[in-house]
Design an enzyme around this catalytic site. Structure first.
Site, PDB file in Angstrom:
ATOM      1  N   GLU A 183       0.925  -1.105   0.092  1.00 41.80           N
ATOM      2  CA  GLU A 183      -0.208  -0.174  -0.001  1.00 41.80           C
ATOM      3  C   GLU A 183       0.714   1.372  -0.071  1.00 41.80           C
ATOM      4  O   GLU A 183       1.873   1.489   0.810  1.00 41.80           O
ATOM      5  CB  GLU A 183      -0.905   0.076   1.250  1.00 41.80           C
ATOM      6  CG  GLU A 183      -1.753   1.075   1.357  1.00 41.80           C
ATOM      7  CD  GLU A 183      -2.690   1.567   0.275  1.00 41.80           C
ATOM      8  OE1 GLU A 183      -2.820   2.607  -0.158  1.00 41.80           O
ATOM      9  OE2 GLU A 183      -3.394   0.643  -0.111  1.00 41.80           O
ATOM     10  N   THR A 214      -6.211   2.578  -5.383  1.00 39.28           N
ATOM     11  CA  THR A 214      -5.762   1.191  -5.180  1.00 39.28           C
ATOM     12  C   THR A 214      -6.782   0.324  -6.099  1.00 39.28           C
ATOM     13  O   THR A 214      -6.192  -0.730  -6.787  1.00 39.28           O
ATOM     14  CB  THR A 214      -6.159   0.844  -3.846  1.00 39.28           C
ATOM     15  OG1 THR A 214      -5.395   1.535  -2.902  1.00 39.28           O
ATOM     16  CG2 THR A 214      -5.989  -0.668  -3.516  1.00 39.28           C
ATOM     17  N   HIS A 270      -0.908   3.262   5.019  1.00 42.20           N
ATOM     18  CA  HIS A 270      -1.705   4.187   4.234  1.00 42.20           C
ATOM     19  C   HIS A 270      -1.868   5.597   4.787  1.00 42.20           C
ATOM     20  O   HIS A 270      -1.704   5.686   5.911  1.00 42.20           O
ATOM     21  CB  HIS A 270      -3.134   3.506   4.204  1.00 42.20           C
ATOM     22  CG  HIS A 270      -4.129   3.976   3.370  1.00 42.20           C
ATOM     23  ND1 HIS A 270      -4.672   5.360   3.549  1.00 42.20           N
ATOM     24  CD2 HIS A 270      -4.717   3.347   2.278  1.00 42.20           C
ATOM     25  CE1 HIS A 270      -5.710   5.485   2.576  1.00 42.20           C
ATOM     26  NE2 HIS A 270      -5.669   4.397   1.799  1.00 42.20           N
ATOM     27  N   ASP A 330       0.922   0.124  -5.161  1.00 42.79           N
ATOM     28  CA  ASP A 330       0.091   0.439  -5.690  1.00 42.79           C
ATOM     29  C   ASP A 330      -0.201   2.025  -6.688  1.00 42.79           C
ATOM     30  O   ASP A 330      -0.682   2.141  -7.458  1.00 42.79           O
ATOM     31  CB  ASP A 330      -1.387   0.064  -5.085  1.00 42.79           C
ATOM     32  CG  ASP A 330      -1.549   0.904  -3.790  1.00 42.79           C
ATOM     33  OD1 ASP A 330      -0.621   1.361  -3.317  1.00 42.79           O
ATOM     34  OD2 ASP A 330      -2.581   1.044  -3.470  1.00 42.79           O
ATOM     35  N   HIS A 331       0.159   2.810  -5.560  1.00 41.22           N
ATOM     36  CA  HIS A 331       0.262   4.206  -6.044  1.00 41.22           C
ATOM     37  C   HIS A 331       1.024   5.072  -5.144  1.00 41.22           C
ATOM     38  O   HIS A 331       1.779   4.347  -4.257  1.00 41.22           O
ATOM     39  CB  HIS A 331      -1.243   4.839  -6.221  1.00 41.22           C
ATOM     40  CG  HIS A 331      -1.791   4.590  -4.855  1.00 41.22           C
ATOM     41  ND1 HIS A 331      -1.742   5.394  -3.637  1.00 41.22           N
ATOM     42  CD2 HIS A 331      -3.070   3.639  -4.387  1.00 41.22           C
ATOM     43  CE1 HIS A 331      -2.428   4.982  -2.890  1.00 41.22           C
ATOM     44  NE2 HIS A 331      -3.229   4.144  -3.160  1.00 41.22           N
TER      45      HIS A 331
END
Length: 700
Positions: A261, A305, A421, A480-481
């Protein structure tokens, strides 16, 4: 002077006067928020004037409807309209601070699927000055409450109201015409949302976006099999050859897909005060049997996500607005990784320590063909186990072992971590790494949660090695990003030890790790340029699964024919030689802006820009038109969503009754759960209750 004051006093004590005061206050407030809360990139006198005037037409038009009402009701309606529009402005201010983007209709529609855990993140994003978005509402209410403005019960003639509406339309027409002159085809082509808001305003933008969303819905209704022709042309023209050194080298192996994440590439080998932030991932990245890509980029849009998952599972982009998993995940036809591998003998399962409805996973996963989806209902519930968007990573991965050992092999298992996150909080008992000292509270916790994630990965890999799964599996990890948005540029410069943070630097900052480890394959750092859209073809090639007939937008990163062009959803791109960010072109190797392109360079940029647009448009055609419902893939059975149920009682019963003799539990004849070691303080403090929960779940 007295006469002017007298006239002004008489004016604002009338309904028309109050109306004009409300319009002016809202107009000026909105412009102030544009200038202080957003980075719209306005340049030159024309753009500055348009930015100043664009709130006026919409405000006049909407507020004018209050004038149709009579007496006190008119004032109340105007205040309600003001409050609603102010709330829309406030929401966008908060949203923009984290995502550097604006809320779309699709995002609003999908809010229920992502809102369950957004409270703390949204609150953390707010600043006291954001409340100035309501300043004009407060001023008007105070003036009325203290009777500085008296209610005017005289009706406003309809022709006056209609004249105001006509004036608003006229102002908007002039606004639009001027905008089109400065930026031709503003509404007919796909531009960054910043352009529309800069030229036409935030409120006009949401109307425009709503119309575009409805048009997209109509596309699906009107689509037919003929629309596949251009899609198949794209697929045929972008076929890549097999890399014989890698093709099929991991055939028949289990696959672990580990979702890191918000994990960015710069964290690999990154140190704070001489200490590695992620020692486990660094070692995995450089392992002799790991192929790692150092020019790999996330390509997500608003779906974040969910966009990353969509690309990894389908080799289709997320949508330019909203989330494809939410808007298309329930009803569309897919030919996704879980179903493709399931029909090659794989058991497929997704693991996520949050509620199944988040990003509509409980429906999208059925459309993709996942046999199992282990969401939060499968895990022990304890307030201390959770943080933000689900179970803390150490607990999540440990508690997943009980289900992993029951999966018939070979299996395809995706595990989604969440602790790293935004806003990167971590309780003191789990914080074992110092924060950075940029002074940005958001950024400084990032290395701390990344280190915690790294520790959790170390525990998981240790378990895989002890049970033998490590040597019989492909282990794929990806970020993911981005974790830190460009809005934190001052802190980013400190983290990267840079004096400046240009648009080129921001483009390079979108790199995320992509690592594939498998026993026996030749590892090393691969410098090929690629992105998340290319993951599925790359994985299938390693597994020896032919995908020449699949409708994939990406291509095998290990193929010599792979086009090294990374497309971003806004039309920008990074390629081996050139990087395009808006209207700027950079040398990808040096980062220098190219101010004057040669004829040859212009031709290359034009060709690459065209390729990017075709790639994005082709993907959108497939999703918006649900075109895979018309496509018969050889040796593939269309997924029947009714065949899947993720209810815990049914899934546990299915796991228990599926006896193929290939699961880890069956092969060893005993559970491996006790072999999983974690230093998670929450479990160590309540070891009895935790082990009881695990044992019960594993045997039911």
């Amino acid at each position: 002077m007295k006469n002017i004051k007298s006239i002004a006093s008489k004016l604002y004590t009338t309904r028309i006067g109050f109306f004009l005061l409300a319009v002016i206050l809202f107009w000026f407030k909105t412009y102030a928020m544009y200038k202080t809360k957003f980075s719209l990139g306005e340049k030159g006198l024309v753009q500055e004037l348009l930015l100043f005037f664009n709130p006026l037409a919409f405000t006049l038009f909407i507020f004018a409807f209050a004038l149709f009402a009579k007496g006190k009701k008119s004032y109340i309606i105007l205040l309600i309209l003001d409050f609603v529009l102010s709330t829309w402005l406030f929401s966008n201010i908060v949203y923009y601070r984290e995502f550097s983007d604006f809320i779309t209709v699709s995002i609003m529609k999908s809010f229920s699927s992502v809102s369950n855990n957004m409270g703390s993140s949204a609150f953390a994003l707010m600043k006291p000055t954001d409340l100035l978005a309501y300043a004009d509402v407060v001023v008007l209410v105070v003036l009325l409450a203290f009777k500085k403005i008296k209610l005017d019960k005289k009706p406003v003639k309809k022709r006056v109201t209609l004249s105001i509406l006509a004036l608003a339309v006229l102002i908007f027409t002039v606004n639009l015409s001027t905008a089109e002159a400065d930026r031709p085809q503003l509404l007919s082509r796909t531009f960054d949302r910043n352009y529309i808001i800069k030229y036409l305003g935030l409120n006009v933008y949401v109307v425009y976006d709503g119309i575009k969303t409805e048009q997209t819905n109509l596309v699906k209704a009107k689509a037919d099999s003929n629309d596949l022709n251009s899609v198949l042309d794209y697929v045929k023209s972008n076929q890549t050859s097999k890399n014989v050194e890698y093709y099929g080298k991991a055939q028949g192996k289990n696959v672990f897909v580990i979702h890191l994440e918000s994990f960015q590439q710069f964290l690999i080998d990154y140190k704070v005060d001489g200490q590695e932030v992620t020692p486990t991932l660094n070692k995995f990245y450089h392992d002799s049997n790991t192929v790692s890509f150092d020019n790999f980029f996330h390509q997500v849009a608003q779906g974040k996500t969910s966009d990353a998952e969509t690309m990894l599972e389908t080799s289709l982009f997320g949508l330019p607005q909203g989330s494809a998993m939410v808007t298309a995940g329930t009803d569309n036809t897919f030919q996704a990784a879980p179903a493709l591998l399931n029909q090659k003998g794989y058991t497929t399962a997704a693991f996520h320590g949050d509620v199944g409805t988040f990003w509509n996973r409980n429906n999208a996963y059925k459309s993709w063909g996942y046999d199992y989806f282990f969401d939060s209902s499968y895990y022990p519930s304890n307030e201390s186990y959770e943080l933000n968007y689900g179970l803390k990573d150490k607990i999540f991965l440990k508690e997943s072992a009980q289900y992993i050992e029951q999966l018939p092999q070979p299996f395809y298992a995706k595990l989604i971590t969440v602790t790293n996150h935004y806003p990167y909080p971590l309780d003191s008992q789990n914080a074992s790494f110092p924060k950075t000292t940029t002074g940005d509270s958001t950024v400084d916790g990032y290395v701390q949660t990344a280190h915690y994630l790294d520790q959790a990965i170390n525990e998981f890999l240790t378990y895989l090695k002890q049970t033998g799964l490590y040597d019989n599996s492909v282990i794929m990890m990806y970020g993911d990003h981005y974790g830190i948005s460009s809005n934190h540029s001052d802190a980013i410069k400190q983290l990267l030890n840079k004096n400046d943070f240009t648009k080129y630097d921001d483009a390079m900052f979108q790199k995320v790790p992509f690592m594939i480890h498998a026993p026996g394959i030749k590892g090393g750092v691969n410098h090929t340029y690629g992105g998340e859209i290319d993951v599925l073809p790359t994985l299938l090639s390693l597994l020896g699964v032919d995908h020449s007939n699949n409708i994939f937008i990406g291509s095998d990163l290990l193929s010599e024919d792979h086009k090294q062009i990374v497309s971003f959803r806004n039309g920008d791109f990074v390629a081996k030689d050139f990087t395009k960010v808006g209207s700027k072109i950079f040398n990808t190797s040096t980062g220098e802006e190219i101010l004057e392109l040669t004829t040859e360079q212009q031709a290359t940029i034009k060709a690459e820009t065209k390729y990017v647009q075709i790639q994005l448009d082709t993907s959108d055609q497939v999703i918006n038109g649900d075109l895979l419902r018309f496509y018969t893939l050889p040796d593939f059975k269309t997924v029947n969503k009714s065949d899947y149920s993720y209810v815990k009682s049914k899934a546990i019963k299915k796991l228990k009754s599926t006896k193929k003799g290939t699961s880890l539990l069956e092969k060893l004849g005993k559970s491996t759960v006790d072999e999983y070691k974690t230093d998670a303080p929450e479990l160590n403090d309540t070891s009895d209750s935790s082990s009881s929960s695990t044992s019960t779940s594993a045997n039911n």
